[in-house]
Design a protein around this motif. Structure first.
Motif, mmCIF file in Angstrom:
data_model
loop_
_atom_site.group_PDB
_atom_site.id
_atom_site.type_symbol
_atom_site.label_atom_id
_atom_site.label_comp_id
_atom_site.label_asym_id
_atom_site.label_seq_id
_atom_site.Cartn_x
_atom_site.Cartn_y
_atom_site.Cartn_z
ATOM 1 N N LYS A 24 -25.850 14.263 -1.947
ATOM 2 C CA LYS A 24 -25.627 12.842 -1.654
ATOM 3 C C LYS A 24 -26.525 12.381 -0.500
ATOM 4 C CE LYS A 24 -22.292 12.660 -4.662
ATOM 5 N NZ LYS A 24 -22.441 11.923 -5.945
ATOM 6 N N GLN A 25 -27.048 11.190 -0.618
ATOM 7 C CA GLN A 25 -27.852 10.584 0.444
ATOM 8 C C GLN A 25 -27.267 9.189 0.688
ATOM 9 O OE1 GLN A 25 -30.413 12.443 1.741
ATOM 10 N NE2 GLN A 25 -30.184 14.066 0.226
ATOM 11 N N GLN A 26 -26.233 9.129 1.484
ATOM 12 C CA GLN A 26 -25.549 7.861 1.740
ATOM 13 C C GLN A 26 -25.264 7.720 3.231
ATOM 14 O OE1 GLN A 26 -25.151 5.649 -0.503
ATOM 15 N NE2 GLN A 26 -25.148 6.702 -2.481
ATOM 16 N N SER A 27 -25.098 6.482 3.662
ATOM 17 C CA SER A 27 -24.697 6.236 5.054
ATOM 18 C C SER A 27 -23.754 5.032 5.082
ATOM 19 C CB SER A 27 -25.914 5.991 5.950
ATOM 20 O OG SER A 27 -26.722 4.960 5.421
ATOM 21 N N ILE A 28 -22.745 5.115 5.919
ATOM 22 C CA ILE A 28 -21.729 4.063 6.012
ATOM 23 C C ILE A 28 -21.689 3.531 7.441
ATOM 24 C CG2 ILE A 28 -19.298 3.471 5.670
ATOM 25 C CD1 ILE A 28 -19.055 5.924 3.856
ATOM 26 N N ARG A 29 -21.951 2.247 7.601
ATOM 27 C CA ARG A 29 -21.902 1.608 8.913
ATOM 28 C C ARG A 29 -20.543 0.949 9.112
ATOM 29 N NH1 ARG A 29 -24.211 1.915 13.890
ATOM 30 N NH2 ARG A 29 -24.069 -0.053 15.009
ATOM 31 N N PHE A 30 -19.858 1.274 10.210
ATOM 32 C CA PHE A 30 -18.591 0.654 10.570
ATOM 33 C C PHE A 30 -18.886 -0.362 11.667
ATOM 34 C CE2 PHE A 30 -17.684 4.775 8.828
ATOM 35 C CZ PHE A 30 -16.562 4.572 8.029
ATOM 36 N N SER A 31 -18.752 -1.635 11.353
ATOM 37 C CA SER A 31 -19.070 -2.711 12.288
ATOM 38 C C SER A 31 -17.796 -3.499 12.608
ATOM 39 C CB SER A 31 -20.127 -3.638 11.672
ATOM 40 O OG SER A 31 -20.441 -4.678 12.555
ATOM 41 N N ILE A 32 -17.369 -3.426 13.862
ATOM 42 C CA ILE A 32 -16.112 -4.047 14.275
ATOM 43 C C ILE A 32 -16.412 -5.224 15.197
ATOM 44 C CG2 ILE A 32 -13.878 -3.652 15.379
ATOM 45 C CD1 ILE A 32 -14.375 -0.609 14.869
ATOM 46 N N GLN A 33 -15.919 -6.404 14.852
ATOM 47 C CA GLN A 33 -16.145 -7.588 15.684
ATOM 48 C C GLN A 33 -15.625 -7.350 17.103
ATOM 49 O OE1 GLN A 33 -17.632 -10.457 14.580
ATOM 50 N NE2 GLN A 33 -17.517 -11.323 16.647
ATOM 51 N N ASN A 34 -16.518 -7.498 18.100
ATOM 52 C CA ASN A 34 -16.151 -7.278 19.506
ATOM 53 C C ASN A 34 -15.567 -5.883 19.761
ATOM 54 O OD1 ASN A 34 -16.901 -9.950 20.245
ATOM 55 N ND2 ASN A 34 -14.933 -10.706 19.486
ATOM 56 N N LEU B 241 -19.565 -1.766 6.363
ATOM 57 C CA LEU B 241 -18.186 -2.267 6.322
ATOM 58 C C LEU B 241 -17.924 -3.081 7.588
ATOM 59 C CD1 LEU B 241 -16.392 1.013 5.151
ATOM 60 C CD2 LEU B 241 -17.262 -0.858 3.738
ATOM 61 N N TYR B 242 -17.373 -4.272 7.400
ATOM 62 C CA TYR B 242 -17.107 -5.167 8.530
ATOM 63 C C TYR B 242 -15.598 -5.255 8.768
ATOM 64 C CZ TYR B 242 -16.560 -9.562 11.086
ATOM 65 O OH TYR B 242 -16.189 -10.509 12.004
ATOM 66 N N PHE B 243 -15.223 -5.312 10.038
ATOM 67 C CA PHE B 243 -13.811 -5.460 10.418
ATOM 68 C C PHE B 243 -13.697 -6.662 11.353
ATOM 69 C CE2 PHE B 243 -14.700 -1.131 9.310
ATOM 70 C CZ PHE B 243 -13.625 -0.760 8.516
ATOM 71 N N ARG B 244 -12.738 -7.527 11.091
ATOM 72 C CA ARG B 244 -12.612 -8.774 11.848
ATOM 73 C C ARG B 244 -12.223 -8.534 13.305
ATOM 74 N NH1 ARG B 244 -10.341 -10.165 6.845
ATOM 75 N NH2 ARG B 244 -8.313 -9.492 7.603
ATOM 76 N N SER B 245 -11.589 -7.403 13.589
ATOM 77 C CA SER B 245 -11.113 -7.111 14.951
ATOM 78 C C SER B 245 -10.842 -5.611 15.063
ATOM 79 C CB SER B 245 -9.835 -7.898 15.250
ATOM 80 O OG SER B 245 -8.798 -7.446 14.389
ATOM 81 N N LYS C 50 -22.426 -4.891 2.601
ATOM 82 C CA LYS C 50 -23.702 -4.354 2.129
ATOM 83 C C LYS C 50 -23.426 -3.112 1.287
ATOM 84 C CE LYS C 50 -28.122 -2.401 3.674
ATOM 85 N NZ LYS C 50 -28.899 -1.905 4.825
ATOM 86 N N GLY C 51 -24.252 -2.923 0.236
ATOM 87 C CA GLY C 51 -24.147 -1.717 -0.571
ATOM 88 C C GLY C 51 -23.118 -1.812 -1.685
ATOM 89 N N PHE C 52 -22.996 -2.985 -2.291
ATOM 90 C CA PHE C 52 -21.956 -3.167 -3.307
ATOM 91 C C PHE C 52 -22.150 -2.232 -4.506
ATOM 92 C CE2 PHE C 52 -22.122 -7.145 -0.951
ATOM 93 C CZ PHE C 52 -20.785 -7.330 -0.637
ATOM 94 N N THR C 53 -23.387 -1.823 -4.788
ATOM 95 C CA THR C 53 -23.617 -0.919 -5.922
ATOM 96 C C THR C 53 -23.323 0.534 -5.560
ATOM 97 O OG1 THR C 53 -25.952 -0.631 -5.334
ATOM 98 C CG2 THR C 53 -25.415 -2.447 -6.838
ATOM 99 N N LYS C 54 -23.052 0.787 -4.270
ATOM 100 C CA LYS C 54 -22.802 2.167 -3.815
ATOM 101 C C LYS C 54 -21.356 2.375 -3.386
ATOM 102 C CE LYS C 54 -27.587 2.600 -2.271
ATOM 103 N NZ LYS C 54 -28.007 1.251 -2.741
#
Length: 251
Positions: free
Chosen positions: A36-46, A72-76, A94-98
């Motif tokens: 597998k060659q994948q990466s997952i970004r966890f982005s949390i508002q503030n 992946l985005y998180f509102r808080s 981002k990455g809807f096909t993955k």
């Protein structure tokens, strides 16, 4: 920082970071990411952010922004903490096909992690499993100490009093070891270092380490029973113990 921010940092930097170790020691997990060659970004508002990179059969966490195949985005921070508790879902941006990797292999990895971190009681009677379980607890505690020292208000005040240098935490029986580097009032956990430690916390057995990390014993009790050797610069260890006492507030 708020307690929610500190808890989010621990969930990300201490709990999810264990996937690095899981993919090193668990054969089932190695099979899940092989090829597998994948990466997952966890982005949390503030809040904190990090990327889990799965490449060449290994998992690595990086705090650098960089590029990622899935974001992946998180509102808080509350939103992220509820996701970790299984009570909320992330927002893919981002990455809807993955997303198949996210819902299949990644979800199975987190279940394997839970298998080791929150085991069924009968598993703890297996010495090999108990050693691995305790190793995960040791890594979690070390990285959680760094998060509390850097984000928790009380932890920050304690960390300011820790002399600069490296503290080694190890288990003599199994050879498991992690390090914490104090530098200008901040703590950084790491699996290896080229800097000679100034202080040492050495558990004699896996059982002794497990007793402390599972709150079945405290530092003073283990020292009196000669199950825990403390040596080197004692103020570093004393302040570290004070921060350690705050870990149960978040985990």
């Amino acid at each position: 920082m708020s307690s929610s921010h500190t808890k989010a940092a621990i969930n990300l930097y201490a709990i999810l970071r264990n996937l690095e170790e899981l993919c090193e020691v668990d054969e089932a997990s190695q099979g899940l990411i092989r090829g597998k060659q994948q990466s997952i970004r966890f982005s949390i508002q503030n809040g904190p952010s990090a990327t889990l990179v799965f490449r060449d059969g290994k998992c690595k966490m990086t705090e650098d922004e960089g590029s990622s195949s899935i974001k992946l985005y998180f509102r808080s921070t509350d939103h992220f903490n509820r996701m970790i508790d299984g009570a909320a879902n992330p927002i893919p941006v981002k990455g809807f096909t993955k997303l198949g990797f996210l819902t299949n292999e990644f979800t199975q990895l987190t279940k394997r992690l839970e298998y080791y971190l929150k085991p069924q009681p009968e598993l703890l009677g297996d010495p090999d499993f108990f050693r691995q379980h305790t190793g995960f607890l040791l890594h979690t505690a070390a990285y959680a100490l760094g998060c509390i020292a850097n984000y928790d208000r009380v932890g920050q005040e304690i960390a300011k009093r820790i002399p600069d240098g490296v503290v080694s935490l190890s288990i003599q029986e199994s050879g498991q070891q992690v390090f914490l580097e104090a530098r200008s009032g901040r703590l950084t956990a790491m699996k290896s270092t080229s800097v000679p430690p100034r202080s040492f916390m050495i558990f004699d057995t896996v059982q002794s380490a497990g007793d402390l990390l599972s709150e079945r014993a405290d530092v003073h009790e283990l020292v009196v029973r000669e199950n825990l050797l403390l040596k080197g610069m004692m103020p570093m260890i004393q302040h570290l113990s004070d921060i350690l006492s705050r870990v149960p507030l978040y985990i």
